[in-house]
Design an enzyme around this catalytic site. Structure first.
Site, mmCIF file in Angstrom:
data_model
loop_
_atom_site.group_PDB
_atom_site.id
_atom_site.type_symbol
_atom_site.label_atom_id
_atom_site.label_comp_id
_atom_site.label_asym_id
_atom_site.label_seq_id
_atom_site.Cartn_x
_atom_site.Cartn_y
_atom_site.Cartn_z
ATOM 1 N N ARG A 130 -5.423 2.235 -6.783
ATOM 2 C CA ARG A 130 -6.209 1.009 -6.495
ATOM 3 C C ARG A 130 -7.700 1.294 -6.524
ATOM 4 O O ARG A 130 -8.496 0.474 -6.977
ATOM 5 C CB ARG A 130 -5.799 0.452 -5.123
ATOM 6 C CG ARG A 130 -4.434 -0.186 -5.140
ATOM 7 C CD ARG A 130 -3.935 -0.423 -3.729
ATOM 8 N NE ARG A 130 -4.835 -1.249 -2.960
ATOM 9 C CZ ARG A 130 -5.028 -1.129 -1.641
ATOM 10 N NH1 ARG A 130 -4.373 -0.212 -0.949
ATOM 11 N NH2 ARG A 130 -5.857 -1.924 -1.022
ATOM 12 N N SER A 149 -0.730 -1.227 2.829
ATOM 13 C CA SER A 149 -1.247 0.142 2.851
ATOM 14 C C SER A 149 -1.425 0.610 4.303
ATOM 15 O O SER A 149 -0.915 1.662 4.711
ATOM 16 C CB SER A 149 -2.593 0.164 2.104
ATOM 17 O OG SER A 149 -3.333 1.314 2.397
ATOM 18 N N ASP A 184 1.859 5.126 -0.351
ATOM 19 C CA ASP A 184 0.494 4.610 -0.126
ATOM 20 C C ASP A 184 -0.540 5.567 -0.697
ATOM 21 O O ASP A 184 -1.538 5.139 -1.272
ATOM 22 C CB ASP A 184 0.233 4.388 1.365
ATOM 23 C CG ASP A 184 -1.210 3.936 1.581
ATOM 24 O OD1 ASP A 184 -1.566 2.884 1.018
ATOM 25 O OD2 ASP A 184 -1.979 4.644 2.239
ATOM 26 N N LYS A 216 1.429 3.186 6.797
ATOM 27 C CA LYS A 216 1.047 4.447 7.468
ATOM 28 C C LYS A 216 1.250 4.342 8.977
ATOM 29 O O LYS A 216 1.705 5.278 9.617
ATOM 30 C CB LYS A 216 -0.436 4.753 7.201
ATOM 31 C CG LYS A 216 -0.679 5.247 5.788
ATOM 32 C CD LYS A 216 -2.142 5.531 5.549
ATOM 33 C CE LYS A 216 -2.938 4.268 5.452
ATOM 34 N NZ LYS A 216 -3.886 4.159 4.374
ATOM 35 N N HIS A 219 -6.028 1.628 14.570
ATOM 36 C CA HIS A 219 -6.461 1.835 13.185
ATOM 37 C C HIS A 219 -7.655 0.948 12.899
ATOM 38 O O HIS A 219 -7.644 -0.244 13.193
ATOM 39 C CB HIS A 219 -5.321 1.477 12.218
ATOM 40 C CG HIS A 219 -5.678 1.774 10.793
ATOM 41 N ND1 HIS A 219 -5.471 3.001 10.222
ATOM 42 C CD2 HIS A 219 -6.252 1.014 9.839
ATOM 43 C CE1 HIS A 219 -5.902 2.992 8.975
ATOM 44 N NE2 HIS A 219 -6.380 1.796 8.714
HETATM 45 N N1 URA Z 1 -7.587 1.329 4.596
HETATM 46 C C1 URA Z 1 -6.359 1.665 4.149
HETATM 47 O O1 URA Z 1 -5.710 2.557 4.687
HETATM 48 N N2 URA Z 1 -5.863 1.003 3.098
HETATM 49 C C2 URA Z 1 -6.532 0.004 2.473
HETATM 50 O O2 URA Z 1 -6.015 -0.560 1.540
HETATM 51 C C3 URA Z 1 -7.825 -0.329 2.941
HETATM 52 C C4 URA Z 1 -8.323 0.350 4.029
#
Ligand code: URA
Length: 441
Positions: A168, A183, A161, A187, A82
């Site tokens: 947000r 967040s 999320d 995931k 990620h």
């Molecule tokens: N990427 C994400 O998935 N969440 C965040 O809060 C910031 C970057």
């Protein structure tokens, strides 16, 4: 339990209990807690933070708010990656094929771009016919057969999320370590891989602008993942200059293909080798140096490019554009941006470079905007280069002449050109794992 009392507690820097955090996340997903109360809580978290335990409980509650993907139908160790988001970041399209060519398994769910950052799913969709929404069983099948598949996130992956991120984005509460960590990790945990490599970007194009904050964020995410039984490594990589030279969907896919052919830009190639080496290491293939040599060999032999072609074909895409990148649809118009002085490029405001590409139609202004896959920027000069007045800095690509003026002015503003030669920063600043933090600068 009342949400107003929880907001009041966090406002006074008190610690929320596990039950309170679960109540808050469940209530928000079920729409029993309204956006205005959750906004107040998010702002209180931004100001007063969370303990590591609170962060871990919130991440778990968010991950379990939807499907927890079970990847056991795929043989072997599944490794995910990620990136915290950046400009010109096309690494997934290079490293997933490298890892698969070396025997790793990549079953990856990627996101779309928003704001100044690009997303892998949009880039992949610039390949004609490419499907990024694939039924679970077919997804597993493709990974078993080819070693890799990259698809979009399914509707019910960490819905908490999805809601929180949208809130947000409009309440100035993105930039908070506990909120970013929960967040991303919610995931990643829900997506089911055994091992996870995090590419935490740092610098002017990243959400985390300083190295210390990036290392802190990486350490929190590594700790959350390890606590949940996943093998974790995070690399802190440079996003103070765009990665590679291409920004924009098909331009980035072409650059990823060139990198797999062994002809990519040096910075992108070097970061991709390090990322793939760490993914292979996390897949149990040996130490990082041995894995880096395997990754180099996968490029040199053409096997990694072959894996990209396998994935494109398995997902319905037209692989002729991968075999001959001239077949990609081209933007009808181009425009050259030239330097207005002599000197060294000493800095590039990378967020502004991303915004210039959005002004050309290469990114989204709102979640619903359509993307022009052929639009974007090819940078000719990056940090460290010497330019004479009138030299080419970048070429802009778009479908509408009117877009060039705004994009040019944003891009020129993004470049700082000065007399003094800049000190070059490393591409990778640190590596964070459960063993500790190794700094490279
Ligand atoms: N990427 C994400 O998935 N969440 C965040 O809060 C910031 C970057």
């Amino acid at each position: 339990m009342r949400m107003v009392d929880l907001i009041s507690k966090k406002k006074s820097s008190e610690i929320l209990t596990d039950e309170e955090i679960q109540f808050m996340i469940d209530g928000y997903v079920k729409e029993e807690i309204p956006d205005y109360q959750m906004s107040a809580m998010l702002m209180a978290i931004c100001f007063n933070g969370m303990t590591d335990h609170e962060m871990a409980v919130m991440t778990g509650a968010m991950a379990h708010s939807g499907d927890m993907v079970d990847l056991s139908a795929i043989e072997g160790i599944k490794v995910d990656k990620h990136s915290t988001g950046g400009v010109g970041d096309k690494t997934t399209l290079v490293i997933a094929p490298i890892v698969a060519a070396c025997g790793g398994k990549v079953a990856k769910m990627s996101g779309r771009g928003l704001g100044h950052t690009g997303g892998t799913v949009d880039k992949m969709e610039s390949i004609p016919g490419m499907r990024t929404s694939i039924p679970r069983d077919e997804f597993f099948d493709i990974v078993n057969k080819t070693g890799l598949s990259v698809i979009g996130q399914s509707g019910n992956l960490a819905p908490a999320d999805k809601k929180l991120y949208a809130l947000r984005d409009v309440t100035a509460t993105v930039n908070s370590i506990p909120l970013i960590a929960s967040s991303i990790m919610s995931k990643k945990l829900a997506a089911g891989s055994d091992s996870i490599l995090l590419d935490v970007k740092t610098g002017s194009g990243a959400f985390m602008k300083t190295l210390d904050d990036s290392i802190l964020l990486a350490s929190k995410m590594v700790a959350i993942g390890e606590h949940e039984g996943r093998r974790m490594v995070a690399l802190i990589t440079d996003m103070d200059t765009p990665l590679g030279n291409a920004i924009g969907s098909s331009l980035e896919v072409i650059e990823a293909i060139q990198t797999l052919q062994g002809n990519g830009p040096e910075d992108l190639t070097s970061i991709c080798l390090s990322l793939s080496a760490n993914m292979l290491h996390l897949s149990g293939m040996g130490d990082v140096e041995t894995c880096k040599n395997m990754a180099r060999e996968a490029i040199a032999s053409g096997r990694a490019l072959g894996k990209l072609i396998d994935m494109v074909e398995a997902q319905g895409g037209d692989s002729s554009v991968v075999k001959d990148t001239n077949a990609f649809e081209k933007a009808p118009l181009s425009y050259e941006v030239r330097s207005d002085r002599d000197g060294y490029v000493t800095h590039m405001n990378t967020e502004r470079c991303g915004i210039a590409s959005v002004a050309l139609g290469a990114g989204r202004v709102t979640k619903e905007s359509a993307i022009d896959y052929s639009a974007g920027i090819i940078l000719d000069k990056k940090v460290g280069a010497f330019v004479n007045k009138g030299d080419l800095l970048a070429t802009l690509y778009a479908s509408d002449e009117k877009m060039f003026a705004e994009a040019e002015s944003i891009l020129l503003e993004a470049y700082t050109i000065s007399d003094e030669k800049p000190k070059m920063e490393p591409l990778i600043f640190a590596r964070v794992s459960k063993e500790g933090i190794e700094k490279y600068s």
